[in-house]
Design a protein around this motif. Structure first.
Motif, PDB file in Angstrom:
ATOM      1  N   UNK A   1       0.811  -1.214   0.000  1.00 44.48           N
ATOM      2  CA  UNK A   1       0.000   0.000   0.000  1.00 44.48           C
ATOM      3  C   UNK A   1       0.839   1.256   0.000  1.00 44.48           C
ATOM      4  N   UNK A   2       1.888   1.280   0.821  1.00 46.15           N
ATOM      5  CA  UNK A   2       2.750   2.464   0.916  1.00 46.15           C
ATOM      6  C   UNK A   2       3.459   2.734  -0.402  1.00 46.15           C
ATOM      7  N   UNK A   3       4.076   1.715  -0.978  1.00 43.45           N
ATOM      8  CA  UNK A   3       4.866   1.924  -2.192  1.00 43.45           C
ATOM      9  C   UNK A   3       3.987   2.246  -3.402  1.00 43.45           C
ATOM     10  N   UNK A   4       2.885   1.530  -3.540  1.00 35.45           N
ATOM     11  CA  UNK A   4       2.009   1.774  -4.694  1.00 35.45           C
ATOM     12  C   UNK A   4       1.333   3.130  -4.590  1.00 35.45           C
ATOM     13  N   UNK A   5       0.856   3.476  -3.401  1.00 36.60           N
ATOM     14  CA  UNK A   5       0.181   4.774  -3.246  1.00 36.60           C
ATOM     15  C   UNK A   5       1.161   5.927  -3.412  1.00 36.60           C
ATOM     16  N   UNK A   6       2.402   5.751  -2.943  1.00 37.44           N
ATOM     17  CA  UNK A   6       3.402   6.802  -3.129  1.00 37.44           C
ATOM     18  C   UNK A   6       3.684   7.013  -4.607  1.00 37.44           C
ATOM     19  N   UNK A   7       3.782   5.916  -5.361  1.00 38.76           N
ATOM     20  CA  UNK A   7       4.056   6.016  -6.795  1.00 38.76           C
ATOM     21  C   UNK A   7       2.894   6.652  -7.540  1.00 38.76           C
ATOM     22  N   UNK A   8       1.669   6.301  -7.163  1.00 39.50           N
ATOM     23  CA  UNK A   8       0.497   6.777  -7.903  1.00 39.50           C
ATOM     24  C   UNK A   8       0.055   8.163  -7.463  1.00 39.50           C
ATOM     25  N   UNK A   9       0.077   8.409  -6.137  1.00 39.80           N
ATOM     26  CA  UNK A   9      -0.583   9.620  -5.623  1.00 39.80           C
ATOM     27  C   UNK A   9       0.317  10.589  -4.873  1.00 39.80           C
TER      28      UNK A   9
ATOM     29  N   UNK B   1       2.337   9.213   3.332  1.00 36.87           N
ATOM     30  CA  UNK B   1       2.200   9.374   4.778  1.00 36.87           C
ATOM     31  C   UNK B   1       0.900   8.762   5.290  1.00 36.87           C
ATOM     32  N   UNK B   2      -0.190   8.931   4.540  1.00 35.73           N
ATOM     33  CA  UNK B   2      -1.465   8.337   4.965  1.00 35.73           C
ATOM     34  C   UNK B   2      -1.350   6.814   5.010  1.00 35.73           C
ATOM     35  N   UNK B   3      -0.733   6.227   3.994  1.00 35.05           N
ATOM     36  CA  UNK B   3      -0.563   4.769   3.958  1.00 35.05           C
ATOM     37  C   UNK B   3       0.318   4.293   5.095  1.00 35.05           C
ATOM     38  N   UNK B   4       1.345   5.055   5.409  1.00 37.12           N
ATOM     39  CA  UNK B   4       2.227   4.686   6.519  1.00 37.12           C
ATOM     40  C   UNK B   4       1.461   4.698   7.840  1.00 37.12           C
TER      41      UNK B   4
ATOM     42  N   UNK C   1       8.106  -0.709  10.014  1.00 38.53           N
ATOM     43  CA  UNK C   1       7.350   0.049   9.014  1.00 38.53           C
ATOM     44  C   UNK C   1       8.065   1.344   8.643  1.00 38.53           C
ATOM     45  N   UNK C   2       8.655   1.997   9.638  1.00 34.59           N
ATOM     46  CA  UNK C   2       9.364   3.254   9.370  1.00 34.59           C
ATOM     47  C   UNK C   2      10.711   3.002   8.688  1.00 34.59           C
ATOM     48  N   UNK C   3      11.366   1.935   9.091  1.00 34.53           N
ATOM     49  CA  UNK C   3      12.710   1.634   8.596  1.00 34.53           C
ATOM     50  C   UNK C   3      12.700   1.151   7.149  1.00 34.53           C
ATOM     51  N   UNK C   4      11.703   0.363   6.771  1.00 34.98           N
ATOM     52  CA  UNK C   4      11.700  -0.256   5.447  1.00 34.98           C
ATOM     53  C   UNK C   4      10.730   0.404   4.465  1.00 34.98           C
ATOM     54  N   UNK C   5       9.414   0.168   4.540  1.00 36.56           N
ATOM     55  CA  UNK C   5       8.546   0.717   3.486  1.00 36.56           C
ATOM     56  C   UNK C   5       8.476   2.246   3.457  1.00 36.56           C
ATOM     57  N   UNK C   6       8.527   2.905   4.627  1.00 36.73           N
ATOM     58  CA  UNK C   6       8.459   4.369   4.602  1.00 36.73           C
ATOM     59  C   UNK C   6       9.656   4.957   3.864  1.00 36.73           C
ATOM     60  N   UNK C   7      10.865   4.487   4.195  1.00 36.42           N
ATOM     61  CA  UNK C   7      12.060   4.990   3.514  1.00 36.42           C
ATOM     62  C   UNK C   7      12.032   4.644   2.028  1.00 36.42           C
ATOM     63  N   UNK C   8      11.584   3.420   1.703  1.00 33.24           N
ATOM     64  CA  UNK C   8      11.509   3.019   0.298  1.00 33.24           C
ATOM     65  C   UNK C   8      10.475   3.835  -0.464  1.00 33.24           C
TER      66      UNK C   8
END
Length: 287
Positions: free
Chosen positions: A84-92, A98-101, A132-139
């Motif tokens: 959710x974090x990576x796809x939403x960041x790419x799309x929106x 931040x919302x997904x995180x 969650x902060x260390x991996x998907x948020x940074x990515x």
């Protein structure tokens, strides 16, 4: 002893000093870089998928490592949240990131509390939030770069900066390293290796700025910042491994260790490269 024997002894000595199986490390690096390059060239969505798989693999490795201290992070909601974090960041964009995180953090805590309360739940939830902060948020910051029109170029530069940092540091450290950088955390790192990292990342940064047609100052900034953030990221992971009494986070990548052992320097570097490249349009362009 013939020349082939001397070369073999030299290669073995370098391997022993670096602590890596150099031929395996090079082969794995070529395969990984090839997969990344193919995804960036043909379809950006393939890179997003590759990133989701890599981050989920890193989460799995981290969960196995934390189990050594009887800490059990909720892997399933973290992996769902990663997608959710990576796809939403790419799309929106950044707001969606931040919302997904935040939703992922909430999902991790609720999932763990439903499995039981008490001190163990607090400990596991805190570890899950850290993951969650260390991996998907940074990515997610890499996805923000990828979403731009020249996103593949930006991401390629970001990855090559990290590769230059590792490569420059490795060869300078093996050849000239005499003064330990942080002996209590990572004995093999040296100040000479760090100097090699700065030299090669500066070169890659300036060339990258030229190809992106932005001010060379941007390349210099990237070359100066990347070795700092990458080294801090690498040392931070080394501290975690030392506390958990691990040499590597995993063994999926021969010559490198685990997925996290390759992502550690990339993760902390991503937001800073994103910010610097984001500020590039405000600077004068190439003459």
């Amino acid at each position: 002893m013939d020349n082939s024997g001397r070369l073999a002894d030299t290669a073995t000595a370098k391997q022993n000093k670096s602590g890596r199986n150099l031929p395996a490390a090079i082969a794995v690096a070529v395969v990984l870089l090839g997969a990344v390059a193919a995804s960036l060239i043909f379809r950006k969505e393939l890179f997003v998928l590759l990133a989701v798989v890599a981050i989920c693999g890193g989460i799995w490795e981290l969960s196995k490592a934390f189990e050594r201290r009887d800490i059990h992070i909720p892997v399933l909601p973290l992996c769902v949240g990663t997608a959710g974090i990576l796809i939403s960041a790419y799309i929106s964009g950044a707001e969606a990131l931040m919302v997904s995180f935040i939703l992922t953090v909430g999902g991790v805590v609720v999932w763990r509390v439903l499995d039981g309360g008490g001190i163990a739940a607090v400990r596991d939830s805190a570890a899950g939030v850290f993951a969650a902060a260390y991996l998907p948020l940074m990515a997610g910051f890499v996805m923000l770069m990828l979403a731009h029109d020249d996103g593949p170029m930006q991401v390629a530069l970001f990855i090559l900066l990290a590769v230059a940092n590792d490569t420059g540091g490795f060869f300078a450290g093996v050849r000239f390293g005499k003064h330990p950088l942080a002996p209590s955390i990572s004995p093999k790192k040296s100040w000479e290796g760090l100097a090699g990292s700065f030299l090669l990342t500066m070169l890659v940064g300036v060339v990258g700025a030229y190809l992106l047609e932005v001010n060379p100052i941007v390349g210099i900034m990237l070359g100066l910042l990347t070795p700092i953030t990458a080294t801090v990221g690498d040392l931070a992971e080394s501290l975690i491994k030392r506390d958990l009494q691990l040499k590597d986070m995993g063994s999926l990548l021969p010559g490198h260790g685990g997925i996290l052992d390759r992502l550690d320097s990339l993760l902390l570097t991503a937001p800073f490269v994103y910010l610097i490249l984001g500020a590039a349009p405000t600077l004068p362009g190439m003459p």
